[in-house]
Design a protein around this motif. Sequence first.
Motif, short mmCIF file in Angstrom:
data_model
loop_
_atom_site.label_atom_id
_atom_site.label_comp_id
_atom_site.label_asym_id
_atom_site.label_seq_id
_atom_site.Cartn_x
_atom_site.Cartn_y
_atom_site.Cartn_z
N SER A 1 0.82 -1.21 0.00
CA SER A 1 0.00 0.00 0.00
C SER A 1 0.86 1.26 0.00
CB SER A 1 -0.93 0.00 1.21
OG SER A 1 -0.17 -0.03 2.39
N GLN A 2 2.12 1.14 0.44
CA GLN A 2 3.02 2.30 0.48
C GLN A 2 3.92 2.36 -0.76
OE1 GLN A 2 4.95 2.10 4.50
NE2 GLN A 2 3.32 0.63 4.80
N GLY A 3 3.72 1.42 -1.67
CA GLY A 3 4.50 1.44 -2.90
C GLY A 3 5.82 0.70 -2.82
N GLY A 4 6.03 -0.05 -1.74
CA GLY A 4 7.27 -0.84 -1.62
C GLY A 4 8.48 0.01 -1.32
N VAL A 5 9.67 -0.60 -1.38
CA VAL A 5 10.90 0.15 -1.11
C VAL A 5 11.36 0.82 -2.40
CG1 VAL A 5 11.63 -1.29 0.83
CG2 VAL A 5 12.40 -1.86 -1.47
N ASP A 6 12.08 1.94 -2.27
CA ASP A 6 12.51 2.69 -3.45
C ASP A 6 13.86 2.24 -3.99
OD1 ASP A 6 10.28 4.59 -3.47
OD2 ASP A 6 11.13 5.23 -1.55
N ARG A 7 14.79 1.95 -3.05
CA ARG A 7 16.13 1.57 -3.46
C ARG A 7 16.68 0.49 -2.55
NH1 ARG A 7 15.35 4.13 -7.20
NH2 ARG A 7 16.52 5.79 -8.22
N VAL A 8 17.37 -0.46 -3.16
CA VAL A 8 18.10 -1.47 -2.40
C VAL A 8 19.56 -1.35 -2.82
CG1 VAL A 8 18.38 -3.92 -1.91
CG2 VAL A 8 16.09 -2.97 -2.27
N LEU A 9 20.42 -1.01 -1.87
CA LEU A 9 21.84 -0.86 -2.16
C LEU A 9 22.57 -2.12 -1.71
CD1 LEU A 9 20.97 1.98 -2.66
CD2 LEU A 9 22.80 2.81 -1.18
N PHE A 10 23.20 -2.80 -2.66
CA PHE A 10 23.94 -4.02 -2.31
C PHE A 10 25.44 -3.73 -2.40
CE2 PHE A 10 25.89 -8.14 -3.58
CZ PHE A 10 25.69 -8.79 -2.36
N PHE A 11 26.11 -3.86 -1.26
CA PHE A 11 27.55 -3.61 -1.19
C PHE A 11 28.29 -4.89 -1.54
CE2 PHE A 11 27.80 0.62 0.82
CZ PHE A 11 26.45 0.81 1.05
N ARG A 12 28.85 -4.91 -2.76
CA ARG A 12 29.52 -6.13 -3.22
C ARG A 12 31.02 -6.08 -2.91
NH1 ARG A 12 27.93 -10.39 -5.99
NH2 ARG A 12 26.03 -9.62 -6.94
N VAL A 13 31.48 -7.12 -2.24
CA VAL A 13 32.91 -7.26 -1.92
C VAL A 13 33.27 -8.72 -2.18
CG1 VAL A 13 34.65 -7.11 -0.08
CG2 VAL A 13 32.78 -5.46 -0.13
N SER A 14 34.42 -8.96 -2.81
CA SER A 14 34.81 -10.35 -3.12
C SER A 14 35.06 -11.13 -1.84
CB SER A 14 36.06 -10.36 -3.99
OG SER A 14 37.18 -9.97 -3.22
N ASP A 15 34.87 -12.44 -1.92
CA ASP A 15 35.08 -13.31 -0.75
C ASP A 15 36.51 -13.18 -0.22
OD1 ASP A 15 32.51 -14.05 -1.21
OD2 ASP A 15 32.92 -16.16 -1.62
N THR A 16 37.47 -13.11 -1.13
CA THR A 16 38.88 -13.00 -0.72
C THR A 16 39.11 -11.75 0.13
OG1 THR A 16 39.29 -13.81 -2.95
CG2 THR A 16 41.22 -13.23 -1.64
N GLU A 17 38.53 -10.63 -0.34
CA GLU A 17 38.70 -9.37 0.39
C GLU A 17 37.97 -9.41 1.74
OE1 GLU A 17 40.55 -6.91 0.23
OE2 GLU A 17 39.54 -5.35 1.42
N LEU A 18 36.79 -10.05 1.77
CA LEU A 18 36.05 -10.16 3.04
C LEU A 18 36.85 -10.95 4.06
CD1 LEU A 18 32.40 -10.84 1.82
CD2 LEU A 18 33.27 -8.76 2.91
N VAL A 19 37.45 -12.06 3.62
CA VAL A 19 38.26 -12.88 4.53
C VAL A 19 39.43 -12.04 5.05
CG1 VAL A 19 39.77 -14.89 4.72
CG2 VAL A 19 37.59 -15.10 3.53
N ARG A 20 40.05 -11.27 4.15
CA ARG A 20 41.17 -10.43 4.56
C ARG A 20 40.73 -9.42 5.62
NH1 ARG A 20 43.97 -5.86 3.86
NH2 ARG A 20 42.22 -4.86 2.84
#
Length: 213
Positions: free
Chosen positions: A102-121
């Motif tokens: 009824s409120q029109g849903g969410v306007d934006r979804v921001l997905f922060f992409r980081v590689s698995d290797t960098e996340l482990v680091r």
Amino acid sequence: MRVILMGPPGSGKGTQAASIAKRLGVESASSGDLFRDHQRRGTELGQLARSYMERGAYVPDDVTIKMVMAWIDDPAHSAGFVLDGFPRTHAQAVALDEEMKSQGGVDRVLFFRVSDTELVRRLTGRMICRQCQTPYHAISSPPKQECVCDACGGELYERDDDKAEVVSKRIQVYGDETEPVVEFYRRRGTLREIDGEATIDAVGEAVAAAVSG
Ligand SMILES: [Zn+2]
């Protein structure tokens, strides 16, 4: 503007939440914030959530969704909000979508992409002093002498949770759980991917562009 932030632990989305909210002139909250708030106030939902957490069980989606919806429906958030880390599963995304129709849903979804290797680091290399619990990090805040606490001379150790194989597993679980959510919002056309490995300034600019355009 109703914004949702998604990204694995270590992606830096948490540090962006407050600045995005400030830029938009709205409030931000994570599902963890909402749990803590309900438990502090001793609400029915807070007590229900606690009963699951005490048993070491996951809090069911419908309990989490009720907390999130109560927050969204608060008149203070009628102009918009930044929600950090929810929805996390496809079932939560579908439920949120239904609730917000009824409120029109969410306007934006921001997905922060980081590689698995960098996340482990980023997520490994933490060490804690056995005696005084002072935290250190192999890269960002190393002790002067390897494995020795600067403050008290105690021995530094790595918690099991911070070991590379445990961290890798956590990242994998997050990816398996959230990939369908990312696809859900991609199909809606509300998803914007942020390169979480860019410099802090570049991430800030990408975020600003994503919520304004
Ligand atoms: Zn110490």
